[in-house]
Design a protein around this motif. Structure first.
Motif, short mmCIF file in Angstrom:
data_model
loop_
_atom_site.label_atom_id
_atom_site.label_comp_id
_atom_site.label_asym_id
_atom_site.label_seq_id
_atom_site.Cartn_x
_atom_site.Cartn_y
_atom_site.Cartn_z
N LEU A 100 0.84 -1.20 0.00
CA LEU A 100 0.00 0.00 0.00
C LEU A 100 0.87 1.25 0.00
CD1 LEU A 100 -2.88 -0.85 2.50
CD2 LEU A 100 -3.08 -0.45 0.04
N GLU A 101 2.07 1.13 0.57
CA GLU A 101 3.02 2.24 0.52
C GLU A 101 4.08 2.04 -0.56
OE1 GLU A 101 5.07 3.28 4.14
OE2 GLU A 101 6.38 4.66 3.07
N THR A 102 4.62 0.83 -0.65
CA THR A 102 5.82 0.65 -1.46
C THR A 102 5.53 0.58 -2.96
OG1 THR A 102 5.72 -1.73 -1.13
CG2 THR A 102 7.10 -0.48 0.40
N SER A 103 4.29 0.32 -3.35
CA SER A 103 3.94 0.31 -4.77
C SER A 103 2.76 1.24 -5.02
CB SER A 103 3.60 -1.10 -5.25
OG SER A 103 2.97 -1.02 -6.52
N LYS A 104 3.02 2.32 -5.75
CA LYS A 104 1.94 3.27 -6.07
C LYS A 104 0.88 2.60 -6.93
CE LYS A 104 3.99 7.11 -4.43
NZ LYS A 104 3.55 7.67 -3.15
N VAL A 105 1.33 1.71 -7.84
CA VAL A 105 0.39 1.03 -8.73
C VAL A 105 -0.52 0.12 -7.91
CG1 VAL A 105 0.18 -0.61 -10.64
CG2 VAL A 105 1.97 1.15 -10.71
N PHE A 106 0.08 -0.65 -7.02
CA PHE A 106 -0.72 -1.52 -6.15
C PHE A 106 -1.74 -0.70 -5.36
CE2 PHE A 106 -1.57 -3.47 -2.05
CZ PHE A 106 -1.95 -4.75 -2.40
N ALA A 107 -1.28 0.41 -4.77
CA ALA A 107 -2.16 1.22 -3.92
C ALA A 107 -3.32 1.81 -4.74
CB ALA A 107 -1.36 2.35 -3.26
N LYS A 108 -3.02 2.32 -5.94
CA LYS A 108 -4.09 2.92 -6.75
C LYS A 108 -5.10 1.85 -7.17
CE LYS A 108 -4.35 6.71 -7.93
NZ LYS A 108 -4.81 7.99 -7.33
N ARG A 109 -4.60 0.69 -7.58
CA ARG A 109 -5.54 -0.37 -8.02
C ARG A 109 -6.35 -0.88 -6.84
NH1 ARG A 109 -1.50 -2.75 -12.49
NH2 ARG A 109 -2.25 -1.40 -14.16
N PHE A 110 -5.73 -0.95 -5.68
CA PHE A 110 -6.45 -1.36 -4.45
C PHE A 110 -7.58 -0.37 -4.17
CE2 PHE A 110 -7.11 -1.22 0.13
CZ PHE A 110 -7.13 -2.56 0.50
N MET A 111 -7.27 0.92 -4.28
CA MET A 111 -8.29 1.95 -4.00
C MET A 111 -9.42 1.90 -5.02
SD MET A 111 -6.26 5.26 -2.55
CE MET A 111 -4.63 5.17 -3.24
N GLU A 112 -9.04 1.65 -6.28
CA GLU A 112 -10.06 1.58 -7.33
C GLU A 112 -10.98 0.38 -7.06
OE1 GLU A 112 -8.50 0.44 -11.26
OE2 GLU A 112 -9.61 2.17 -12.04
N ARG A 113 -10.36 -0.76 -6.76
CA ARG A 113 -11.11 -2.00 -6.52
C ARG A 113 -12.07 -1.85 -5.34
NH1 ARG A 113 -6.54 -4.93 -6.61
NH2 ARG A 113 -6.50 -5.60 -4.43
N HIS A 114 -11.62 -1.13 -4.32
CA HIS A 114 -12.44 -1.06 -3.10
C HIS A 114 -13.16 0.27 -2.94
CE1 HIS A 114 -10.92 -4.95 -2.11
NE2 HIS A 114 -9.68 -4.53 -2.25
N ARG A 115 -13.23 1.02 -4.05
CA ARG A 115 -14.01 2.27 -4.10
C ARG A 115 -13.62 3.25 -3.01
NH1 ARG A 115 -18.30 -1.24 -5.61
NH2 ARG A 115 -18.48 -1.14 -7.86
N ILE A 116 -12.33 3.46 -2.86
CA ILE A 116 -11.81 4.44 -1.91
C ILE A 116 -11.51 5.71 -2.71
CG2 ILE A 116 -9.87 4.94 -0.36
CD1 ILE A 116 -9.79 1.74 -0.07
N PRO A 117 -12.03 6.88 -2.26
CA PRO A 117 -11.88 8.09 -3.08
C PRO A 117 -10.42 8.48 -3.29
CG PRO A 117 -12.78 8.60 -0.89
CD PRO A 117 -12.75 7.11 -1.01
N THR A 118 -10.02 8.55 -4.55
CA THR A 118 -8.64 8.91 -4.89
C THR A 118 -8.63 9.54 -6.28
OG1 THR A 118 -6.36 8.09 -4.90
CG2 THR A 118 -8.00 6.66 -5.92
N ALA A 119 -7.55 10.23 -6.63
CA ALA A 119 -7.49 10.90 -7.94
C ALA A 119 -7.58 9.87 -9.07
CB ALA A 119 -6.18 11.67 -8.03
N GLN A 120 -8.23 10.27 -10.19
CA GLN A 120 -8.28 9.42 -11.40
C GLN A 120 -6.86 9.17 -11.87
OE1 GLN A 120 -11.05 8.54 -13.27
NE2 GLN A 120 -12.60 9.60 -12.06
N PHE A 121 -6.60 7.99 -12.43
CA PHE A 121 -5.21 7.68 -12.77
C PHE A 121 -5.10 6.73 -13.95
CE2 PHE A 121 -4.65 3.25 -11.39
CZ PHE A 121 -5.85 3.05 -10.73
#
Ligand code: AMP
Ligand code: GLY
Length: 423
Positions: A100-121
């Motif tokens: 969740l910290e060490t990979s930005k790609v992992f974190a963004k996909r995790f947020m997308e998958r779990h509908r956590i509000p984050t910038a479009q990417f």
């Protein structure tokens, strides 16, 4: 309890200081520790925070009951995994959840998958893809290298063209910060930033405290980005129900997502958030305490902090074991004057930092020699003050710095921001 703190910066000094003041803490050890931690226990100066094998061996020899992980590098090196395999309780997640910290790609996909509000990417792997992704881009863009880049992997750009210039430079020179090839390109948001810290025991995750930090080197947020020049807590100017909102919109879906992925996260989750006109967005997650936020969070803790962290590490958080007081705390980082461009070694610094009521100073990377302290430079000290409100805490912190400065050897090249918590 016999407790080992992994790391050697001001964050770990602050954790060690608060643990030492906890009724359940009997013995404190630090790997590697610093000039501050040495006053409260044993340092292992030759053991790097990332040396999982040595840490496990020595933790077993020392019959350690609880290990508290400080830096992300320790988490990324799998120190938590190895300790848990050896049956030792750890406050700090395993390497996989640390993504969740060490990979930005992992974190963004995790947020997308779990509908956590984050910038479009968008995620790109090479310059061609970057060109296509940025074709017709509207508004500001932020490019984020995927891997751990010690704060150098994020560039905030005014438009798509400047983002493409950054990416062209990275890809053509094969010099992507962190050494990977994936890059996240995301919409640039605007608003005030705040860091919220949530404690997790594997099955629950509860936001407990918040802080604001100052990342730019100079006053009024001028100058280059740094590892952090100061912080204060609790944050001013955010809704009173900030922690409840974060719990509902961010922490609850993160926890559901982690459990669905089979992760039992034990430690602290640092939610880097931005309050925008469209609501609260996640800018980043960190799998650890913040630096310098921890230096202002620890003085606000009441209760048995050691027992609290141990309960989370053992999978049954005792929420009442420690609480955060209503008092405010302000922390000002004293750095060497060429930081962040260059670290200038300094020595002969006063070892005794007794600065008066409510004031505590925490050492960054440092060592004790002949009754004084030496530092390789960079962020040398965080001076913190706790008081009943922010204005009083701020005044107390800067008074303490003025007094402390007179005790530095003349000509020591130190600098600090004058506007921390000036609201
Ligand atoms: P990060 O390493 O992801 O925390 O990014 C470092 C800093 O870049 C953050 O603290 C923000 O100030 C800024 N930043 C990151 N992402 C965005 C974004 N989407 N919009 C605006 N600023 C951002
Ligand atoms: N204060 C920013 C960080 O710890 O990442």
């Amino acid at each position: 309890m016999r407790i080992l703190v992994v790391g050697g910066g001001a964050r770990e000094d602050a954790l060690s200081w608060r643990l030492a003041a906890s009724p359940s803490c009997e013995v404190l050890l630090h790997a590697p520790g610093n000039a501050g931690t040495l006053t409260r226990g044993t340092n292992w100066p030759d053991v790097a925070a990332t040396d999982a094998r040595t840490i496990v061996r020595r933790a077993q020899e020392e019959r350690i009951d609880l290990v508290v992980l400080g830096p992300e590098t320790a988490i990324a090196a799998g120190v938590g995994d190895k300790l848990r395999e050896a049956g030792i309780a750890v406050f700090g997640p395993n390497r996989s959840a640390g993504r969740l910290e060490t990979s930005k790609v992992f974190a963004k996909r995790f947020m997308e998958r779990h509908r956590i509000p984050t910038a479009q990417f968008k995620v790109v792997h090479n310059l061609d893809q970057a060109r296509r992704a940025l074709d017709g881009w509207r508004g500001g863009a932020v490019v984020k290298a995927d891997g751990l880049a010690a704060g150098k992997g994020v560039v905030v750009c005014d438009d798509g063209g400047s983002a493409l210039a950054v990416l062209a430079d990275w890809y053509t020179k094969n010099k992507i910060p962190g050494g990977g090839s994936d890059v996240v390109i995301e919409e640039r948001l605007s608003g005030r930033e705040v860091s919220v810290f949530a404690i997790a025991d594997g099955s629950t995750m509860i936001p407990v405290a918040a802080a604001c930090d100052y990342k730019r080197a100079g006053d009024d947020d001028q100058g280059p980005n740094t590892g952090g020049m100061g912080a204060y807590s609790p944050p001013a100017g955010f809704p009173a129900d900030l922690l409840d909102v974060v719990r509902e919109r961010v922490v609850a879906p993160v926890l559901r997502g982690l459990l669905a992925d089979g992760e039992r996260y034990r430690g602290v989750l640092y939610c880097g958030l931005m309050q925008t006109e469209r609501g609260l967005f996640v800018i980043e997650f960190n799998a650890r305490w913040g630096d310098p936020e921890t230096q202002v969070l620890m003085p606000r803790v009441d209760g048995d902090f050691a027992r609290y962290l141990a309960s989370a590490a053992n999978g049954a958080l005792e929420t009442g074991a420690a609480t955060w007081s209503q008092d405010a705390c302000v922390g000002v980082v004293i750095a060497t004057s060429r930081y962040p461009y260059e670290n200038t070694p300094v020595s002969g610094l006063p070892a005794d930092l007794d600065l008066g009521d409510g004031v505590v100073a925490f050492w960054g990377t440092s060592a004790r020699e002949n009754g004084t302290v030496s530092s390789p430079g960079g962020r040398v000290l965080t001076v913190t003050a706790r008081a009943e409100d922010l204005a009083a805490a701020r005044a107390r912190a800067y008074e303490a710095i003025a007094a402390l400065k007179t005790r530095f050897p003349s000509g020591t090249p130190l600098t600090y921001r004058g506007d921390i918590a000036r609201l």
